[in-house]
Design a protein around this motif. Structure first.
Motif, PDB file in Angstrom:
ATOM      1  N   LEU A 133       1.027   5.727  -7.132  1.00 14.80           N
ATOM      2  CA  LEU A 133       2.261   4.962  -6.954  1.00 14.80           C
ATOM      3  C   LEU A 133       3.460   5.890  -6.823  1.00 14.80           C
ATOM      4  CD1 LEU A 133       1.711   2.113  -9.558  1.00 14.80           C
ATOM      5  CD2 LEU A 133       1.004   2.198  -7.157  1.00 14.80           C
ATOM      6  N   ASN A 174      -4.802   5.321  -4.962  1.00 17.45           N
ATOM      7  CA  ASN A 174      -3.585   4.507  -5.075  1.00 17.45           C
ATOM      8  C   ASN A 174      -2.539   5.120  -6.005  1.00 17.45           C
ATOM      9  OD1 ASN A 174      -1.776   2.426  -4.723  1.00 17.45           O
ATOM     10  ND2 ASN A 174      -2.810   1.030  -6.120  1.00 17.45           N
ATOM     11  N   ILE A 203      -8.697  -4.624   0.909  1.00 11.52           N
ATOM     12  CA  ILE A 203      -7.377  -4.204   1.353  1.00 11.52           C
ATOM     13  C   ILE A 203      -6.914  -5.009   2.569  1.00 11.52           C
ATOM     14  CG2 ILE A 203      -6.051  -2.222   2.256  1.00 11.52           C
ATOM     15  CD1 ILE A 203      -6.848  -2.067  -0.719  1.00 11.52           C
ATOM     16  N   VAL A 260      -4.180   6.032   3.379  1.00 13.10           N
ATOM     17  CA  VAL A 260      -4.122   5.074   2.281  1.00 13.10           C
ATOM     18  C   VAL A 260      -5.413   5.275   1.502  1.00 13.10           C
ATOM     19  CG1 VAL A 260      -4.119   2.649   1.621  1.00 13.10           C
ATOM     20  CG2 VAL A 260      -2.698   3.427   3.537  1.00 13.10           C
ATOM     21  N   SER A 279      -1.300  -3.210  -5.443  1.00 13.97           N
ATOM     22  CA  SER A 279      -2.640  -3.025  -4.898  1.00 13.97           C
ATOM     23  C   SER A 279      -3.628  -2.741  -6.042  1.00 13.97           C
ATOM     24  CB  SER A 279      -2.691  -1.914  -3.849  1.00 13.97           C
ATOM     25  OG  SER A 279      -3.956  -1.891  -3.220  1.00 13.97           O
ATOM     26  N   TYR A 280      -4.840  -2.411  -5.671  1.00  7.17           N
ATOM     27  CA  TYR A 280      -5.910  -2.247  -6.657  1.00  7.17           C
ATOM     28  C   TYR A 280      -5.793  -0.929  -7.397  1.00  7.17           C
ATOM     29  CZ  TYR A 280      -8.185  -6.271  -4.578  1.00  7.17           C
ATOM     30  OH  TYR A 280      -8.453  -7.546  -4.142  1.00  7.17           O
ATOM     31  N   TYR A 282      -2.774   2.803 -13.553  1.00  3.24           N
ATOM     32  CA  TYR A 282      -2.339   3.353 -12.273  1.00  3.24           C
ATOM     33  C   TYR A 282      -1.794   4.758 -12.516  1.00  3.24           C
ATOM     34  CZ  TYR A 282      -2.398  -1.404 -10.313  1.00  3.24           C
ATOM     35  OH  TYR A 282      -2.780  -2.651  -9.891  1.00  3.24           O
ATOM     36  N   SER A 337      -7.989   4.879  -2.006  1.00  2.41           N
ATOM     37  CA  SER A 337      -8.345   3.998  -3.123  1.00  2.41           C
ATOM     38  C   SER A 337      -7.838   4.542  -4.449  1.00  2.41           C
ATOM     39  CB  SER A 337      -9.859   3.794  -3.185  1.00  2.41           C
ATOM     40  OG  SER A 337     -10.523   5.012  -3.463  1.00  2.41           O
ATOM     41  N   SER A 394      -7.344   2.349  -9.249  1.00  2.00           N
ATOM     42  CA  SER A 394      -8.536   3.131  -8.942  1.00  2.00           C
ATOM     43  C   SER A 394      -9.716   2.652  -9.792  1.00  2.00           C
ATOM     44  CB  SER A 394      -8.279   4.612  -9.231  1.00  2.00           C
ATOM     45  OG  SER A 394      -9.494   5.337  -9.174  1.00  2.00           O
ATOM     46  N   LEU A 434       0.842  -1.193   0.000  1.00  2.00           N
ATOM     47  CA  LEU A 434       0.000   0.000   0.000  1.00  2.00           C
ATOM     48  C   LEU A 434       0.879   1.245   0.000  1.00  2.00           C
ATOM     49  CD1 LEU A 434      -2.619  -1.101   2.695  1.00  2.00           C
ATOM     50  CD2 LEU A 434      -2.789  -1.334   0.199  1.00  2.00           C
ATOM     51  N   ARG A 435       0.311   2.358  -0.486  1.00  2.00           N
ATOM     52  CA  ARG A 435       1.055   3.613  -0.590  1.00  2.00           C
ATOM     53  C   ARG A 435       0.399   4.682   0.281  1.00  2.00           C
ATOM     54  NH1 ARG A 435       5.674   3.288  -4.095  1.00  2.00           N
ATOM     55  NH2 ARG A 435       5.295   1.527  -5.478  1.00  2.00           N
TER      56      ARG A 435
END
Length: 198
Positions: A54, A52, A105, A48, A145-146, A162, A50, A148, A41-42
């Motif tokens: 990077l 996300n 998550i 954190v 991770s997922y 991403y 959704s 958006s 996770l970032r």
């Protein structure tokens, strides 16, 4: 493992602000959400999201999680690896949406058990929060991770988008018909954020 935060004083201030913020209409969960981080996770100043983005610090896959408070329809609060953290679902339209994302998550079984069964190269890529050609969708999820939901509505799609902190640029992960990564698309600086170099 403790979260590595580039600005320790900012993290401490965030914890104080969050405690004041939570004194409003926050709700303690009757049953805390517990488990492990599904993936790398970032965090961004303790959040954190959704979305996300990077780049920046990483909360590693497999960290123990306890979330015990929710607020409005977007926020969950608790600890990851013993450090205070806030989760925010930017696309949630209801508390159920936010809790559904939170349970993606936070998973009940330590993902590092699965990670240990993958090839050494894939393990290195995941620990580096990077992607190598040939990785499967579950391996990319564990590493990055997922994506958006605003940009990748279907996880079976041939492209996952991403966004990176490198000039706020997108990078696309491209999947072939067999469901494995075939390449990347985006500016070189954005691609470098995700591509694992052998």
């Amino acid at each position: 493992m403790k979260l590595s935060h580039p600005f320790p004083q900012a993290a401490a201030v965030l914890a104080v602000i969050a405690s004041v913020f939570l004194s409003g209409c926050a709700t303690k969960l009757a049953q805390p959400i517990t488990g492990y981080t599904c993936c790398n996770l970032r965090p961004d100043y303790g959040w954190v999201s959704s979305a996300n983005m990077l780049g920046g610090p990483i909360v590693p896959v497999g960290e123990p999680v306890v979330l015990d408070t929710v607020k409005r329809d977007r926020y969950a609060y608790g600890t990851i690896g013993g450090d205070y953290v806030s989760l925010r679902d930017d696309t949630a339209r209801s508390r159920e949406d936010m809790l559904r994302w939170t349970r993606q998550i936070v998973v009940p079984t330590d993902p590092k058990l699965t990670l240990a069964t993958w090839s050494p190269e894939v393990q290195k890529a995941v620990y580096a929060a990077k992607v190598v050609v040939g990785m499967t969708r579950p391996q990319v999820l564990m590493s990055l991770s997922y994506p958006s939901r605003n940009d990748t509505k279907d996880l079976n799609a041939s492209t996952w988008r991403y966004w990176t902190t490198q000039e706020d640029e997108p990078v696309d992960i491209l999947f072939g018909a067999d469901g494995t990564v075939t390449g990347f698309s985006g500016k070189p600086s954005a691609v470098r954020t995700v591509e694992f170099r052998r």
